[in-house]
Every structure is written in structure tokens, then in C-alpha cells.
Write an enzyme that holds these catalytic residues in place. Sequence first.
Site, short mmCIF file in Angstrom:
data_model
loop_
_atom_site.label_atom_id
_atom_site.label_comp_id
_atom_site.label_asym_id
_atom_site.label_seq_id
_atom_site.Cartn_x
_atom_site.Cartn_y
_atom_site.Cartn_z
N PHE A 1 0.81 -1.22 0.00
CA PHE A 1 0.00 0.00 0.00
C PHE A 1 0.84 1.27 0.00
CE2 PHE A 1 0.97 0.06 4.48
CZ PHE A 1 0.72 1.35 4.93
N LYS A 2 2.08 1.17 0.46
CA LYS A 2 2.91 2.37 0.55
C LYS A 2 3.28 2.91 -0.82
CE LYS A 2 4.23 0.96 5.12
NZ LYS A 2 5.18 0.43 6.07
N ASP A 3 3.13 2.09 -1.86
CA ASP A 3 3.36 2.58 -3.22
C ASP A 3 2.40 3.74 -3.55
OD1 ASP A 3 5.31 0.66 -3.74
OD2 ASP A 3 3.87 -0.78 -4.55
#
Length: 486
Positions: free
Chosen positions: A112-114
Site C-alpha cells: 500500500f505504501k506505493d
Amino acid sequence: MEYVSTRGGAGVVDFEGALFSGYAPDGGLFMPQRIPSLDGDTLRRWSRLSYRELVKELCSLFITAELVPRSMLNDLIDRAFSRFRHKDVVHLSRLKDGLNVLELWHGVTYAFKDLSLSCTGQFLQYFLEKKQKHVTILVGTSGDTGSSAIESVRGQKNMDIFVLLPKGFCTQIQELQMTTVIEDNVHVFAAHGNSDEIDEPIKELFADVDFAGKYNLMSLNSVNWSRIMVQIAHHFYAYFQCAPSLDTTPLPVVEIVVPTGGGGNITAGCIAQKMGLPIRLVAVVNSNDIIHRTVQHGDFSLSESVKATLASAMDIQEPYNMERILWLLSGSDSHLTKTLMERFSVLKSLKLPEDLHRKLSETLRSCSASDEDIVRAMQRCWKENCYPLCPHSAVAAHYHYLQTDGACLRQKSSCFSFLFSTPRCCLAPASAAKFQDALLRAGLVPQLPPEITALTAMETRSTPLEQGQDWTQTLREWIEATAQRR
């Protein structure tokens, strides 16, 4: 829109100032001086937007058009999401018994950090090109942040990134996603310590004001406001996907279940709630349960040690974004926040004031899951849906199953009680493909995408940091040497 430190000892800055600072000069974290408020008509209009359009609308509330013209902001966000594998950027899977899983992991590194880091990388590049400036990025990672941060800035001439990973605490895939990036501006350090220990040298370097200023140090951990800002969109999109109808007054409530480590995603949810989004938030953690204990008992204190769990990216004892939440719930009381955080820094133990604990427990629910709970949730989800959960997503599913099973028992039926309860959305922070050991422990067969399979044959590069070595000094020397070569 201006930003202030949670501790009140730094001047007011604009978005660019908050973006390039990471920690505020007084050791606090930047927050908007004012949280925008949205009415029901705006929410109904936004409910028709795609995820990427929601990100654009939200970012425009926190970044003035004088700093970044709206057309340029739109272009930067489109560029940020251009490498995502799913056409909608994120995707909601609707599974059996009301289990809604919002897949936030369709970016380059399957995490999700993308989402937030791809946008943050574009914002950085925009300002750096305008000012012909160079920055040094320091990142400590418990698993996914490092690779996402690397991918957001790799190959850029005006940025050097130094990433510290906890050797043995990441999965092999997570580590390879960092160590296989052979770029002149990427510097990976494999530290023989846990996630909290690798944060210490980073904090020390930021605290050296002269050094930080000379080398333009900044962070891409979720101390950086830009990441929190983009993550607010997860909660709006989850709400709009799961709300039964927006034709009623008041608007319906949706429960959003957030796997929680450093607390960035749950902080974004608290801000979304403050903006007027009718959501009920649940912070779910693994055996490193400081946030759960804080919500339940007001006990913000460290355990004896970090416990290694299947949900390794959440193996964190010091969730630094709790400072933002406490500031928000205290009515922006920077004096109280500073007092509490300085006390915690010294004693590593804190009992929240009664009023603040009450507000926290009204804002958040919480739940903790053991490795056994995680495995059972992964097995059940596969058995009922043929859907593989990563261990972090399984922490959220564990909470969902507790609620649905409990509701069925209360109604003495195996029933469809979920149809009559508050809709619930579980945020899924990573693809199951990144966690082979957890899948095998649950008796499931890992299905690896070709991009991940290829990692094992690639060249790797990293620098070890041993126990007993002065990590701060080593990093300092590397940063100085890299600057001289530039």
C-alpha cells in the site's frame, strides 16, 4: 493551508516546507493548522469519483494552487499512478459474509505504501526541479516502506536515499525488493537490529540541526505529512465503495478496519473522520500491541521487547504517528502533546490523561491478533473464498470474523446478520505473494508473480550494520562521502 508542529515549537510552514522537513525542528510532526470540513453534498458528489480523482480532490485541499497549480497537481498524480497494475489503482473484493477487502497493493512493490510514496516522489521532483536543489532521504523500514520509497526516487539525480532495513525481520522478498535496486542514488543498509532500533540513528541525525541543514535531510517514513495526506483517500474510497446509499440523512456509517504499525494509515482515518466522513475506525495490531493497550486502557508504554510475528511490517513498539492522533484529539494542544511525548521519550511509559483517553476510545476501536489468529484468518478466507490474504490483511479479517461470528451467536443463527449490521471494509496493505512463509504456515501454496520470482536471480547490494557499531556515525560518514562524489 499552513502546517504547524504537534509540539508548537516550530514556525508555520507551507506544504513544501512540511514535505521537505519530515520531523519538525522541535521534534514534533507537521499537521495542517486547520482540518477542512466537508458537507453532505460534497461527499455525495465525491462518491462518484474514481480513486485517482479522489486523491486529486483531497490533495488540492492541502496544497495551495499558488504552490502547485491544479492542472500540474493532476498531472503529477496521474504520473504517480501510471505504473500501477490495476486500472482502478485500488480494488475492492467483496467476499463471503460481508468481508470487504480493499486491495491497496497494486503498485510496483505490491504494498500500500506505493500509493502515497509514488505521489510524494512526484511532489519532491516537482519542487526540486524548480529550485535546482538536492536532498538526502533517510528511511527506516519494517518491511515495505523501504522498497516503495526506493521505487519512488530511484535514478533521480537530485535525490540520494539511504534505507535501513532490520536484517532477519523482513521477508526475503521484502529484502530483495530493496537490495536488488542497483542505482547510484540508492544506498541500502542491513542493520542487525529491530525496527525500533533502526529509527534511533535516523532521529539522531535529524536532531543534528547543522548536519541536517547542510545535507538537506528529509524522511519518507510516515512522519512525512505528504504520505498521511494521500492515505486519507483510502478511507474516502473505502467508504464510498461500501456505504449502502448516500441518499439518507444522516449519511450511513461504515466501519473501516486498519492494520496498524507505525500508525500512519489510522492517523489518515482520524483526519478523514474529522473532515466529516461518517466512518468508525478500528485499529488492528499484532502481538506488538501498544496501540491496542492505549485505546483500551490509556497505557502508552513499551513492552520488554519487539515480538517477531507473521505480520512483520507491524512489528513496531513506538508508533510515532500516535503523536498526531493525540494532538488532533486534544484540540491541537501542542503544550500537552509536547509534555506527553517528552515524558514518553524518557520513561518509555505513559498513562494518558483521563479526558484524552476517553476521546481516543470514542474515536477508535482496537483489536490484537496473535500469529495463531492470523493463520486461522488466512485459512478461513481461503476455504470460504479461495482468496489469499497477506498476514497483515489477515489481522483485519480476524477482527471481521470475531464480529460476524459474535453477531450470529447473539442472534442464535448461522444467519446473514452481516446484512443488517454496519458495513465494514478491511484495508489490505500488501499482496499475499510477498509472504511465502506465512502462506506455507497456513497450509496454502504461494502463487508468485514473475516480477517477484525474478528477484532471486538478480544482483544484490547492501552494507551491513553490526551490533556494537556506531550506526549514526557510519551513516554520517556515508552521507558526507556521497555528497563529495556528487
